[in-house]
Design an enzyme around this catalytic site. Structure first.
Site, PDB file in Angstrom:
ATOM      1  N   GLU A  27      37.962  38.185  49.353  1.00  0.00           N
ATOM      2  CA  GLU A  27      38.753  39.391  49.043  1.00  0.00           C
ATOM      3  C   GLU A  27      39.952  39.044  48.171  1.00  0.00           C
ATOM      4  O   GLU A  27      40.254  39.733  47.185  1.00  0.00           O
ATOM      5  CB  GLU A  27      39.265  40.031  50.336  1.00  0.00           C
ATOM      6  CG  GLU A  27      38.330  41.047  50.949  1.00  0.00           C
ATOM      7  CD  GLU A  27      38.788  41.463  52.336  1.00  0.00           C
ATOM      8  OE1 GLU A  27      37.926  41.869  53.105  1.00  0.00           O
ATOM      9  OE2 GLU A  27      39.997  41.354  52.635  1.00  0.00           O
TER      10      GLU A  27
ATOM     11  N   GLU B  18      34.963  35.373  58.852  1.00  0.00           N
ATOM     12  CA  GLU B  18      36.145  36.218  58.608  1.00  0.00           C
ATOM     13  C   GLU B  18      37.095  35.532  57.618  1.00  0.00           C
ATOM     14  O   GLU B  18      37.644  36.175  56.723  1.00  0.00           O
ATOM     15  CB  GLU B  18      36.895  36.474  59.922  1.00  0.00           C
ATOM     16  CG  GLU B  18      36.384  37.649  60.726  1.00  0.00           C
ATOM     17  CD  GLU B  18      36.674  39.014  60.096  1.00  0.00           C
ATOM     18  OE1 GLU B  18      37.389  39.082  59.080  1.00  0.00           O
ATOM     19  OE2 GLU B  18      36.147  39.998  60.607  1.00  0.00           O
TER      20      GLU B  18
HETATM   21  N1  ATP Z   1      38.083  46.139  42.909  1.00  0.00           N
HETATM   22  C1  ATP Z   1      37.100  46.765  43.529  1.00  0.00           C
HETATM   23  N2  ATP Z   1      36.054  47.248  42.837  1.00  0.00           N
HETATM   24  C2  ATP Z   1      35.025  47.891  43.466  1.00  0.00           C
HETATM   25  N3  ATP Z   1      34.970  48.128  44.780  1.00  0.00           N
HETATM   26  C3  ATP Z   1      35.984  47.667  45.543  1.00  0.00           C
HETATM   27  C4  ATP Z   1      37.098  46.968  44.970  1.00  0.00           C
HETATM   28  N4  ATP Z   1      37.947  46.640  45.979  1.00  0.00           N
HETATM   29  C5  ATP Z   1      37.384  47.110  47.104  1.00  0.00           C
HETATM   30  N5  ATP Z   1      36.215  47.708  46.861  1.00  0.00           N
HETATM   31  C6  ATP Z   1      35.321  48.369  47.847  1.00  0.00           C
HETATM   32  O1  ATP Z   1      36.094  48.748  48.965  1.00  0.00           O
HETATM   33  C7  ATP Z   1      35.631  48.083  50.143  1.00  0.00           C
HETATM   34  C8  ATP Z   1      36.825  47.743  51.015  1.00  0.00           C
HETATM   35  O2  ATP Z   1      37.641  46.819  50.316  1.00  0.00           O
HETATM   36  P1  ATP Z   1      38.643  45.864  51.067  1.00  0.00           P
HETATM   37  O3  ATP Z   1      39.340  45.031  50.068  1.00  0.00           O
HETATM   38  O4  ATP Z   1      39.498  46.673  51.998  1.00  0.00           O
HETATM   39  O5  ATP Z   1      37.625  44.970  51.891  1.00  0.00           O
HETATM   40  P2  ATP Z   1      37.284  45.002  53.444  1.00  0.00           P
HETATM   41  O6  ATP Z   1      36.150  44.030  53.644  1.00  0.00           O
HETATM   42  O7  ATP Z   1      37.068  46.387  53.953  1.00  0.00           O
HETATM   43  O8  ATP Z   1      38.630  44.475  54.042  1.00  0.00           O
HETATM   44  P3  ATP Z   1      38.917  43.986  55.529  1.00  0.00           P
HETATM   45  O9  ATP Z   1      38.005  42.792  55.751  1.00  0.00           O
HETATM   46  O10 ATP Z   1      40.359  43.623  55.458  1.00  0.00           O
HETATM   47  O11 ATP Z   1      38.603  45.139  56.451  1.00  0.00           O
HETATM   48  C9  ATP Z   1      34.834  46.861  49.638  1.00  0.00           C
HETATM   49  O12 ATP Z   1      33.841  46.468  50.575  1.00  0.00           O
HETATM   50  C10 ATP Z   1      34.230  47.421  48.347  1.00  0.00           C
HETATM   51  O13 ATP Z   1      33.065  48.189  48.608  1.00  0.00           O
END
Ligand code: ATP
Length: 136
Positions: A82, A75
């Protein structure tokens, strides 16, 4: 000893105590901002306490602690990845950003499933035995 060359770093921890302070602030950040991190701490702590309550062998409690700890480590790495991705691409869509974030999330998921299977394999048999002995 070779001096550490970290010319691109804004700041380098001056000693071990300062390093611990930064490490703690990373953990505190994940705790405050990541709901899944808090959930995993609760479930991991519960599993270890249950293992102690059921008087599992120490080596089994160590295995539960290790696998639960691994989920928290994943995590933290997921949160770090991220942040670096967001720092790099900001709010623009990029296929590589998607791959990085999806793979990091996948790593958390695999570690969580493994921890769940290990906890179930070690905790369920003695738990069921205890419940059955209470019912008889
Ligand atoms: N800049 C970006 N370009 C392309 N896809 C993105 C981008 N940012 C996020 N994503 C997509 O959105 C999804 C969710 O993004 P986020 O940053 O919320 O990560 P997360 O793993 O869901 O966060 P958390 O661990 O906080 O739940 C990512 O897994 C990815 O598929």
């Amino acid at each position: 000893m070779v001096p550490i060359q970290r010319n691109f770093s804004w700041q380098v921890a001056s000693n071990l105590l300062v390093s611990f302070k930064y490490a703690w602030s990373g953990i505190a950040y994940a705790f405050k901002t990541q709901r899944n991190f808090r959930i995993h701490i609760c479930i991991g702590t519960l599993a270890v306490f249950l293992g102690l309550l059921l008087r599992l062998p120490l080596v089994e409690i160590a295995v539960i602690t290790l696998t639960s700890g691994l989920v928290l480590v994943m995590e933290l790495l997921n949160t770090a990845i991220e942040s670096v991705v967001d720092l790099t691409v900001k709010q623009t869509y990029h296929e590589l950003a998607k791959i990085a974030k999806d793979c990091a999330a996948g790593a958390v998921l695999i570690s969580a499933i493994a921890a769940l299977l290990v906890a179930a394999a070690l905790l369920l048999p003695p738990l069921v035995r205890l419940i059955v002995s209470y019912l008889n």
